[in-house]
Design a protein around this motif. Structure first.
Motif, PDB file in Angstrom:
ATOM      1  N   MET A  75       0.435  -1.067   0.189  1.00 50.83           N
ATOM      2  CA  MET A  75       0.278   0.158   0.189  1.00 50.83           C
ATOM      3  C   MET A  75       0.833   0.838   0.150  1.00 50.83           C
ATOM      4  N   GLN A  76       0.660   2.076  -1.482  1.00 44.93           N
ATOM      5  CA  GLN A  76       1.498   3.482  -0.631  1.00 44.93           C
ATOM      6  C   GLN A  76       0.364   4.688  -0.414  1.00 44.93           C
ATOM      7  N   GLY A  77       1.162   5.333  -0.019  1.00 42.81           N
ATOM      8  CA  GLY A  77       0.603   7.482   0.476  1.00 42.81           C
ATOM      9  C   GLY A  77       1.154   7.790   1.047  1.00 42.81           C
ATOM     10  N   ASP A  98       1.363   4.733  13.705  1.00 45.16           N
ATOM     11  CA  ASP A  98       2.087   4.714  15.321  1.00 45.16           C
ATOM     12  C   ASP A  98       3.336   4.746  15.105  1.00 45.16           C
ATOM     13  N   ALA A  99       3.412   4.676  16.757  1.00 44.39           N
ATOM     14  CA  ALA A  99       5.565   4.993  16.434  1.00 44.39           C
ATOM     15  C   ALA A  99       5.850   3.252  15.976  1.00 44.39           C
ATOM     16  N   ALA A 100       5.603   1.728  16.320  1.00 46.34           N
ATOM     17  CA  ALA A 100       5.851   0.805  16.318  1.00 46.34           C
ATOM     18  C   ALA A 100       5.992   0.929  14.575  1.00 46.34           C
ATOM     19  N   ALA A 101       5.094   1.311  13.794  1.00 46.13           N
ATOM     20  CA  ALA A 101       5.553   0.842  12.725  1.00 46.13           C
ATOM     21  C   ALA A 101       6.458   1.573  11.417  1.00 46.13           C
ATOM     22  N   ASP A 146      -1.050  -4.569   8.831  1.00 48.91           N
ATOM     23  CA  ASP A 146      -1.082  -6.482   9.489  1.00 48.91           C
ATOM     24  C   ASP A 146      -2.326  -7.557   8.933  1.00 48.91           C
ATOM     25  N   THR A 147      -2.520  -8.341   9.809  1.00 55.72           N
ATOM     26  CA  THR A 147      -3.035  -9.328   8.279  1.00 55.72           C
ATOM     27  C   THR A 147      -4.945  -9.244   8.965  1.00 55.72           C
ATOM     28  N   VAL A 158      -1.265  -0.355  10.242  1.00 54.81           N
ATOM     29  CA  VAL A 158      -0.129  -0.320   9.757  1.00 54.81           C
ATOM     30  C   VAL A 158       1.575  -0.924  10.742  1.00 54.81           C
ATOM     31  N   VAL A 159       1.637  -1.867  10.067  1.00 52.77           N
ATOM     32  CA  VAL A 159       2.719  -2.373  11.171  1.00 52.77           C
ATOM     33  C   VAL A 159       4.304  -2.309  11.098  1.00 52.77           C
ATOM     34  N   LEU A 160       4.120  -1.161   9.472  1.00 44.26           N
ATOM     35  CA  LEU A 160       5.409  -0.543   8.522  1.00 44.26           C
ATOM     36  C   LEU A 160       5.357   0.084   7.947  1.00 44.26           C
TER      37      LEU A 160
END
Length: 70
Positions: free
Chosen positions: A1-3, A28-31, A51-52, A57-59
């Motif tokens: 996914m892009q943005g 968030d900060a973790a992503a 995430d699954t 958002v995870v990254l």
């Protein structure tokens, strides 16, 4: 996914990315930390991994960079 980065807070390392259809996607900060970057600025093109379940958002990383090793 892009943005495109809409907002980014350096202190909290959180922000919002706008998808191409204009939908806001918060991260968030973790992503942010998972992407291995030090800073983002509004207008930068980024790639995100969800995430699954597609709920979080995870990254977040620059569009041109490969995913960091996990």
């Amino acid at each position: 996914m892009q943005g495109t980065v809409y907002t980014f807070e350096t202190d909290s390392r959180e922000g919002v990315v706008l998808l191409d259809d204009g939908s806001p996607v918060p991260f968030d900060a973790a992503a942010f930390d998972a992407g291995g970057m030090r800073f983002l600025r509004p207008g930068q093109r980024v790639r995100m991994t969800m995430d699954t379940t597609g709920d979080r958002v995870v990254l977040v990383t620059l569009y041109t960079l490969p995913d960091p090793p996990r």
